[in-house]
Design an enzyme around this catalytic site. Structure first.
Site, PDB file in Angstrom:
ATOM      1  N   GLU A   1      -3.674  -9.650   3.286  1.00 51.22           N
ATOM      2  CA  GLU A   1      -4.448  -9.390   4.511  1.00 51.22           C
ATOM      3  C   GLU A   1      -5.509 -10.438   4.805  1.00 51.22           C
ATOM      4  O   GLU A   1      -5.772 -10.761   5.971  1.00 51.22           O
ATOM      5  CB  GLU A   1      -5.112  -8.008   4.429  1.00 51.22           C
ATOM      6  CG  GLU A   1      -4.194  -6.853   4.768  1.00 51.22           C
ATOM      7  CD  GLU A   1      -3.349  -6.387   3.601  1.00 51.22           C
ATOM      8  OE1 GLU A   1      -3.306  -7.090   2.563  1.00 51.22           O
ATOM      9  OE2 GLU A   1      -2.737  -5.313   3.718  1.00 51.22           O
TER      10      GLU A   1
ATOM     11  N   GLU B   1       0.831  -1.213   0.000  1.00 51.79           N
ATOM     12  CA  GLU B   1       0.000   0.000   0.000  1.00 51.79           C
ATOM     13  C   GLU B   1       0.863   1.259   0.000  1.00 51.79           C
ATOM     14  O   GLU B   1       0.520   2.257  -0.633  1.00 51.79           O
ATOM     15  CB  GLU B   1      -0.944  -0.028   1.212  1.00 51.79           C
ATOM     16  CG  GLU B   1      -2.019  -1.109   1.043  1.00 51.79           C
ATOM     17  CD  GLU B   1      -2.846  -1.328   2.294  1.00 51.79           C
ATOM     18  OE1 GLU B   1      -2.239  -1.676   3.329  1.00 51.79           O
ATOM     19  OE2 GLU B   1      -4.062  -1.143   2.254  1.00 51.79           O
TER      20      GLU B   1
HETATM   21  N1  COA Z   1       4.332  -7.782  11.780  1.00 47.83           N
HETATM   22  C1  COA Z   1       5.047  -8.173  12.860  1.00 47.83           C
HETATM   23  N2  COA Z   1       5.954  -9.148  12.827  1.00 47.83           N
HETATM   24  C2  COA Z   1       6.147  -9.754  11.648  1.00 47.83           C
HETATM   25  C3  COA Z   1       5.452  -9.416  10.493  1.00 47.83           C
HETATM   26  C4  COA Z   1       4.504  -8.363  10.583  1.00 47.83           C
HETATM   27  N3  COA Z   1       3.811  -7.951   9.524  1.00 47.83           N
HETATM   28  N4  COA Z   1       5.866 -10.207   9.480  1.00 47.83           N
HETATM   29  C5  COA Z   1       6.809 -11.009   9.991  1.00 47.83           C
HETATM   30  N5  COA Z   1       6.972 -10.742  11.296  1.00 47.83           N
HETATM   31  C6  COA Z   1       7.927 -11.376  12.209  1.00 47.83           C
HETATM   32  C7  COA Z   1       7.619 -12.839  12.421  1.00 47.83           C
HETATM   33  O1  COA Z   1       6.694 -13.006  13.467  1.00 47.83           O
HETATM   34  C8  COA Z   1       8.973 -13.392  12.746  1.00 47.83           C
HETATM   35  O2  COA Z   1       9.227 -13.105  14.090  1.00 47.83           O
HETATM   36  P1  COA Z   1      10.063 -14.140  14.998  1.00 47.83           P
HETATM   37  O3  COA Z   1      11.403 -14.267  14.358  1.00 47.83           O
HETATM   38  O4  COA Z   1      10.059 -13.480  16.329  1.00 47.83           O
HETATM   39  O5  COA Z   1       9.278 -15.416  14.952  1.00 47.83           O
HETATM   40  C9  COA Z   1       9.921 -12.553  11.904  1.00 47.83           C
HETATM   41  O6  COA Z   1       9.188 -11.367  11.567  1.00 47.83           O
HETATM   42  C10 COA Z   1      10.351 -13.217  10.600  1.00 47.83           C
HETATM   43  O7  COA Z   1       9.204 -13.677   9.920  1.00 47.83           O
HETATM   44  P2  COA Z   1       9.189 -15.101   9.203  1.00 47.83           P
HETATM   45  O8  COA Z   1       7.813 -15.281   8.677  1.00 47.83           O
HETATM   46  O9  COA Z   1       9.717 -16.124  10.122  1.00 47.83           O
HETATM   47  O10 COA Z   1      10.238 -14.867   8.045  1.00 47.83           O
HETATM   48  P3  COA Z   1      10.206 -15.351   6.541  1.00 47.83           P
HETATM   49  O11 COA Z   1      11.422 -14.807   5.933  1.00 47.83           O
HETATM   50  O12 COA Z   1       9.912 -16.792   6.462  1.00 47.83           O
HETATM   51  O13 COA Z   1       8.938 -14.602   5.892  1.00 47.83           O
HETATM   52  C11 COA Z   1       7.492 -12.757   5.353  1.00 47.83           C
HETATM   53  C12 COA Z   1       8.908 -13.207   5.775  1.00 47.83           C
HETATM   54  C13 COA Z   1       7.458 -11.256   5.385  1.00 47.83           C
HETATM   55  C14 COA Z   1       7.174 -13.252   3.940  1.00 47.83           C
HETATM   56  C15 COA Z   1       6.459 -13.357   6.345  1.00 47.83           C
HETATM   57  O14 COA Z   1       6.865 -13.045   7.649  1.00 47.83           O
HETATM   58  C16 COA Z   1       5.060 -12.831   6.180  1.00 47.83           C
HETATM   59  O15 COA Z   1       4.332 -13.314   5.342  1.00 47.83           O
HETATM   60  N6  COA Z   1       4.680 -11.856   7.009  1.00 47.83           N
HETATM   61  C17 COA Z   1       3.328 -11.357   7.052  1.00 47.83           C
HETATM   62  C18 COA Z   1       3.076 -10.484   5.889  1.00 47.83           C
HETATM   63  C19 COA Z   1       1.679  -9.979   5.946  1.00 47.83           C
HETATM   64  O16 COA Z   1       0.730 -10.701   6.047  1.00 47.83           O
HETATM   65  N7  COA Z   1       1.591  -8.677   5.848  1.00 47.83           N
HETATM   66  C20 COA Z   1       0.339  -8.042   5.872  1.00 47.83           C
HETATM   67  C21 COA Z   1       0.068  -7.652   7.271  1.00 47.83           C
HETATM   68  S1  COA Z   1      -1.218  -6.481   7.258  1.00 47.83           S
END
Ligand code: COA
Length: 723
Positions: A125, A105
């Site tokens: 989302e 966004e």
């Molecule tokens: N907010 C807060 N914490 C987040 C986060 C977010 N949007 N996205 C990831 N994290 C944290 C995870 O909880 C994890 O924390 P930890 O190490 O304490 O367990 C850390 O960041 C790493 O995330 P992880 O998923 O283990 O890493 P990855 O490299 O496998 O994947 C992403 C990275 C970004 C692809 C994945 O974390 C993801 O899909 N995040 C959510 C994205 C999302 O839905 N965004 C929209 C939110 S409105």
């Protein structure tokens, strides 16, 4: 603490960098920093263009999910993104990694977007039970049309930069260094005199955004996101983009998003997001132990499980030796694997080249000697402990001394099998779920002597195979008999029969479903009630799919009921003895016509149930849906509480992950333990105590449940107290 945003000047160019590890989530401090930066740069007449980029491994990967329970924290993402869009100088977003949610966004609010080819962009989302709430539902339709925007939002899965460029979401692909490329692109824009290009000013292309299209896409989304409201709300928000002004549309989006973030559905899905990540952290496991390198895997057994595991490993680029004692079984297994890949090519999940590459990684053989020099051995033969022990006993004389050893057993005593290998420290359980190439869950079973290195390697393997690995223990921390437990794993010679998932299913969920048949509910009635609760599939449709012989064999080989044979599985076992093995044979609890998979109620099953109920002296009555739900779901909570107290599972969240990723428990309810917390443990305990008084010992409330109910605590609180 360094600030999460900074501004660097290169002449008339300003580069704003967000640095908020690990994934640059747009937390309150990032929003505050970005707003302050945009306000000062907007006022600065020496600036000709702005680049917004991120440090670390990714562009902003979303809003900070940890803040979702805190209500509105100013400045809001809407305020910040509006400030970005209203900047009087052109603003370029420079994307790498994953630009997700609020990150995407933010990119949409910038005037121009460039990205490295490996970047991915999307609005996931809905997977968290919410809708994009920082203008995504209003800006995306303006940029790529309402139809494609709705598709992207409902699919909730990111697209690659090349595809994003093709549909007009990305303006420029940067092949080399992103920082240099983004600056050059911004200078080019200055040179061209290209001014700001606010997305909000574009008209919405509503071509093809009609009811038929919406219905079709919505139906597909509901299939993937069972029981969720968020897809309907996303449609409402995108529809608003086609009908209202930009500001009115933003208001509508905000109204929906703010309400939905507090919904039970969103809370449950957030819980699962963090629980899935927490599952990889095993209490007491040394962080400094490096995992073994796994490149060659031997899989013993080419049945349904063995071949599924082989496919999963090949999908991850591992070399596979598929070993089977019987030539026909081997060729059937290899043919079935090919068929799985061909079907994936047919459905355009993979390309024909990928199929060829993956099949080339799999080598079939009849001799156990193929385990020589492999890094990992996974045994996937039928649930017969003597057979498994024989196989691991033979491995001692073969050349795989450095390999991690694993059994795919779903119920048996891992320590006993591990002992037969002579290398119990290198032994783990890798309990895959069928179909193994599809199901995300991997229960990793830790034996008494499993080393940290073996466990760390199994966890790394789960990640590599794109599974959610959850570590469970083979047996309780202390012998159960010593703690006077009447039921539970102690009855079966010390280990947790079925570990976590299968133990809860066999001794909780299916026990009651089977018992309810005898008490008067028909299989389809029970299936429908539990599907309405949100299960992917009712227990009898599921049993028919799995094959009734599998459960019978497991019960017979475990010897659980030699001493005291309760009647509840009698219907299932008698059907199997009569050759009604389920879907594969055309009849089980249901009948199936002409090879179709549609379960049809069968009077023969009804007659058998009635006959058995008579024989067992069970009076039949009308059972309502509410009773079915409570009788089948509450034992999961009760057994889960015992499993936690015994230390078989480390946290309630681990159980929730197991049940939502492996057993079709509705994600919107967050898993059985989260669901229990949401009901209130005092209510759950009271109900279970009532059922105990009425139905007897299998309903004896778990001591932990009683303790938490009486002290007014939840499983989540109990878990936090122990951290
Ligand atoms: N907010 C807060 N914490 C987040 C986060 C977010 N949007 N996205 C990831 N994290 C944290 C995870 O909880 C994890 O924390 P930890 O190490 O304490 O367990 C850390 O960041 C790493 O995330 P992880 O998923 O283990 O890493 P990855 O490299 O496998 O994947 C992403 C990275 C970004 C692809 C994945 O974390 C993801 O899909 N995040 C959510 C994205 C999302 O839905 N965004 C929209 C939110 S409105």
């Amino acid at each position: 603490m360094p600030l999460p945003t900074s501004i660097r000047r290169e002449g008339s160019l300003a580069i704003v960098t967000i640095d908020n590890p690990p994934v640059n989530a747009m937390s309150a401090s990032v929003r505050a920093g970005l707003l302050a930066a945009m306000q000062s740069l907007s006022r600065d007449s020496s600036v000709e263009a702005v680049v917004i980029a991120c440090a670390g491994r990714t562009f902003v990967a979303g809003a900070d999910i940890r803040e979702f329970d805190s209500g509105v924290i100013e400045p809001t993402a809407r305020q910040v993104l509006n400030a970005v869009e209203r900047c009087p100088h052109p603003v370029v977003a420079a994307l790498h990694g994953t630009a997700l949610g609020a990150g995407a966004e933010l990119a949409l609010a910038c005037h121009y977007r460039c990205a490295v080819p490996g970047a991915r962009i999307g609005l996931p989302e809905l997977t968290l039970g919410i809708i994009p709430g920082a203008g995504g539902t209003q800006r995306l339709p303006r940029l790529i049309g309402a139809r494609r925007a709705l598709e992207l939002i409902l699919e909730a899965s990111p697209i690659g930069a090349t595809e994003a460029q093709r549909i007009g979401l990305i303006d420029r692909l940067i092949q080399d260094d992103l920082a240099t490329g983004a600056v050059a692109y911004a200078r080019e824009l200055i040179g061209e005199g290209a001014g700001p290009r606010p997305t909000s000013g574009l008209p919405v292309d509503s071509d093809g955004f009609d009811d038929a299209f919406i219905e079709q896409r919505l139906a597909a989304a509901h299939k993937r996101m069972r029981g969720q409201r968020a897809p309907d709300l996303a449609v409402e928000a995108v529809r608003a983009a086609t009908q209202l002004s930009f500001e009115e549309g933003l208001d509508r989006e905000a109204q929906i998003a703010l309400r939905q973030v507090k919904s039970a559905e969103a809370k449950a899905l957030r819980h699962l997001f963090f629980a899935e990540r927490a599952a990889a952290r095993v209490p007491g496991l040394s962080q400094s132990v490096p995992p073994l390198m796994i490149q060659r895997v031997a899989i013993i057994g080419a049945g349904t499980m063995g071949r599924g595991i082989a496919g999963t490993c090949a999908d991850a680029g591992l070399q596979v030796e598929l070993i089977e004692a019987d030539a026909q079984a081997l060729s059937n297994g290899l043919a079935a694997l090919r068929a799985i890949y061909e079907s994936a090519v047919g459905r355009e999940r993979i390309t024909a080249e990928q199929m060829t590459e993956r099949l080339a990684l799999i080598h079939g053989g009849l001799a156990l000697e193929a385990v020589n020099d492999v890094d990992l051995v996974i045994e996937a033969v039928p649930e017969d402990i003597e057979l498994k022990k024989r196989i691991f006993g033979r491995l001692g004389s073969l050349n795989c001394a450095g390999a991690l050893l694993a059994s795919n057993t779903s119920t048996l005593d891992l320590d006993e099998i591990a002992a037969a290998s002579g290398r119990p420290e290198s032994f783990v359980g890798l309990h895959f779920f069928s179909p193994a190439h599809v199901m995300r869950l991997l229960e990793i079973v830790r034996g008494r002597r499993t080393s940290d290195e073996a466990l760390v390697t199994a966890l790394a393997l789960a990640k590599r195979l794109r599974k959610v690995g959850v570590v469970v223990a083979n047996s309780a921390r202390e012998p159960l008999a010593a703690r006077g437990s009447e039921i539970g794993s102690g009855e079966r010679g010390g280990h947790s029969f079925g570990f976590v998932g299968n133990r809860m299913m066999l001794e909780g969920y299916l026990r009651e479903a089977d018992q309810l048949l005898l008490e008067g509910a028909a299989p389809d009635r029970i299936d429908r009630a539990l599907e309405r609760f949100g299960f992917a599939m009712g227990p009898f449709t599921m049993s028919d799919m799995a094959g009734l012989d599998v459960a019978l064999k497991s019960r017979e080989s475990s010897g659980i009921r030699a001493r005291r044979r309760p009647p509840y599985h009698e219907v299932a076992d008698e059907l199997a003895r009569r050759g009604r093995l389920g879907q594969k044979g055309g009849a089980g609890f249901y009948r199936y016509e002409g090879g179709a998979r549609t379960p049809l109620p069968d009077p023969e099953t009804t007659a058998l149930i009635e006959e058995l109920a008579r024989r067992l002296g069970i009076e039949r009555r009308t059972v309502n849906d509410e009773e079915i739900e409570v009788r089948c779901v509450y034992p999961l909570i009760n057994e889960g509480a015992k499993i936690l107290a015994e230390g078989i599972a480390y946290r309630p969240g681990d159980i929730d992950v197991i049940w939502t990723t492996g057993y079709g428990f509705p994600r919107v309810r967050g898993g059985p333990m989260f669901y229990a917390d949401s009901l209130g443990l005092a209510n759950v305990y009271e109900e279970i105590a009532r059922l105990y008084a009425r139905l007897g010992q299998y309903w004896q409330p778990a001591p932990l449940l009683k303790e938490l109910a009486e002290s007014g605590r939840s499983f989540a609180q109990w878990s936090n107290e122990r951290q």
